[in-house]
Design a protein around this motif. Structure first.
Motif, mmCIF file in Angstrom:
data_model
loop_
_atom_site.group_PDB
_atom_site.id
_atom_site.type_symbol
_atom_site.label_atom_id
_atom_site.label_comp_id
_atom_site.label_asym_id
_atom_site.label_seq_id
_atom_site.Cartn_x
_atom_site.Cartn_y
_atom_site.Cartn_z
ATOM 1 N N THR A 80 4.243 -2.017 -27.607
ATOM 2 C CA THR A 80 4.216 -0.774 -26.835
ATOM 3 C C THR A 80 3.019 -0.757 -25.890
ATOM 4 O O THR A 80 3.117 -0.230 -24.774
ATOM 5 N N THR A 81 1.931 -1.336 -26.318
ATOM 6 C CA THR A 81 0.734 -1.361 -25.467
ATOM 7 C C THR A 81 0.986 -2.136 -24.184
ATOM 8 O O THR A 81 0.598 -1.695 -23.098
ATOM 9 N N LYS A 82 1.656 -3.271 -24.281
ATOM 10 C CA LYS A 82 1.866 -4.110 -23.100
ATOM 11 C C LYS A 82 2.995 -3.605 -22.220
ATOM 12 O O LYS A 82 2.979 -3.817 -21.010
ATOM 13 N N ILE A 83 3.983 -2.952 -22.800
ATOM 14 C CA ILE A 83 5.147 -2.535 -22.020
ATOM 15 C C ILE A 83 4.975 -1.128 -21.435
ATOM 16 O O ILE A 83 5.405 -0.859 -20.316
ATOM 17 N N VAL A 84 4.324 -0.227 -22.168
ATOM 18 C CA VAL A 84 4.269 1.175 -21.741
ATOM 19 C C VAL A 84 2.864 1.605 -21.340
ATOM 20 O O VAL A 84 2.642 2.095 -20.229
ATOM 21 N N ILE A 85 1.913 1.433 -22.232
ATOM 22 C CA ILE A 85 0.585 2.007 -22.023
ATOM 23 C C ILE A 85 -0.163 1.307 -20.882
ATOM 24 O O ILE A 85 -0.734 1.962 -20.008
ATOM 25 N N ALA A 86 -0.169 -0.018 -20.866
ATOM 26 C CA ALA A 86 -0.918 -0.741 -19.839
ATOM 27 C C ALA A 86 -0.408 -0.466 -18.426
ATOM 28 O O ALA A 86 -1.220 -0.210 -17.522
ATOM 29 N N ILE A 136 -6.245 -5.888 -18.537
ATOM 30 C CA ILE A 136 -6.728 -6.477 -19.793
ATOM 31 C C ILE A 136 -5.805 -6.074 -20.942
ATOM 32 O O ILE A 136 -5.487 -6.898 -21.811
ATOM 33 N N LEU A 137 -5.368 -4.811 -20.941
ATOM 34 C CA LEU A 137 -4.415 -4.379 -21.972
ATOM 35 C C LEU A 137 -3.092 -5.130 -21.860
ATOM 36 O O LEU A 137 -2.431 -5.395 -22.865
ATOM 37 N N MET A 138 -2.710 -5.492 -20.651
ATOM 38 C CA MET A 138 -1.441 -6.173 -20.427
ATOM 39 C C MET A 138 -1.512 -7.666 -20.768
ATOM 40 O O MET A 138 -0.478 -8.291 -20.959
ATOM 41 N N SER A 139 -2.701 -8.217 -20.809
ATOM 42 C CA SER A 139 -2.830 -9.665 -21.025
ATOM 43 C C SER A 139 -2.625 -10.023 -22.487
ATOM 44 O O SER A 139 -2.615 -9.173 -23.367
ATOM 45 N N GLY A 140 -2.471 -11.306 -22.736
ATOM 46 C CA GLY A 140 -2.285 -11.796 -24.097
ATOM 47 C C GLY A 140 -0.958 -12.514 -24.232
ATOM 48 O O GLY A 140 -0.042 -12.331 -23.432
ATOM 49 N N THR A 141 -0.860 -13.344 -25.274
ATOM 50 C CA THR A 141 0.367 -14.119 -25.474
ATOM 51 C C THR A 141 1.114 -13.706 -26.727
ATOM 52 O O THR A 141 2.284 -14.021 -26.874
ATOM 53 N N THR A 142 0.473 -13.040 -27.639
ATOM 54 C CA THR A 142 1.154 -12.667 -28.880
ATOM 55 C C THR A 142 1.825 -11.310 -28.726
ATOM 56 O O THR A 142 1.304 -10.409 -28.067
ATOM 57 N N ASP A 143 2.994 -11.200 -29.349
ATOM 58 C CA ASP A 143 3.745 -9.942 -29.389
ATOM 59 C C ASP A 143 3.942 -9.351 -27.985
ATOM 60 O O ASP A 143 3.391 -8.305 -27.650
ATOM 61 N N ILE A 144 4.744 -10.017 -27.172
ATOM 62 C CA ILE A 144 4.914 -9.586 -25.782
ATOM 63 C C ILE A 144 5.716 -8.297 -25.644
ATOM 64 O O ILE A 144 5.716 -7.676 -24.594
ATOM 65 N N TYR A 145 6.400 -7.879 -26.694
ATOM 66 C CA TYR A 145 7.191 -6.644 -26.631
ATOM 67 C C TYR A 145 6.488 -5.475 -27.299
ATOM 68 O O TYR A 145 7.125 -4.522 -27.715
#
Length: 92
Positions: free
Chosen positions: A63-69, A52-61
């Motif tokens: 830190t949450t989507k690249i590192v934390i998730a 769920i943290l990795m999902s979404g279309t806005t701001d794909i770069y």
């Protein structure tokens, strides 16, 4: 060569039924304990939260989507791996 039949029936010492075996009174042990299942459910929830943290279309770069998730997803897989390998507690 001719076969001859016996004139009287042949009696055997054993009966036609197999002898009754004694019932096993030892309790049945399951592979997983209640705590193992609880940890597996927690691991599944953590992996789902990571996706769920990795999902979404806005701001794909972000830190949450690249590192934390991904770290959260790997942590969930580690919890699941530990839950499978954990031996159930033996009650004496």
């Amino acid at each position: 060569m001719a076969q001859t039949k016996p004139t009287t029936p042949i009696k055997t010492t054993s009966s036609a039924r197999p002898p009754k075996s004694e019932t096993n009174t030892t309790p049945m042990n399951f592979v997983f304990d209640k705590s193992n299942y609880r940890m597996l459910v927690i691991a599944i929830a953590v992996v789902i939260f990571g996706f769920i943290l990795m999902s979404g279309t806005t701001d794909i770069y972000s830190t949450t989507k690249i590192v934390i998730a991904p770290v959260v997803v790997l942590g969930g897989f580690a919890i699941g791996f530990f839950a499978i390998l954990k031996k159930p507690s033996t009650k004496s």
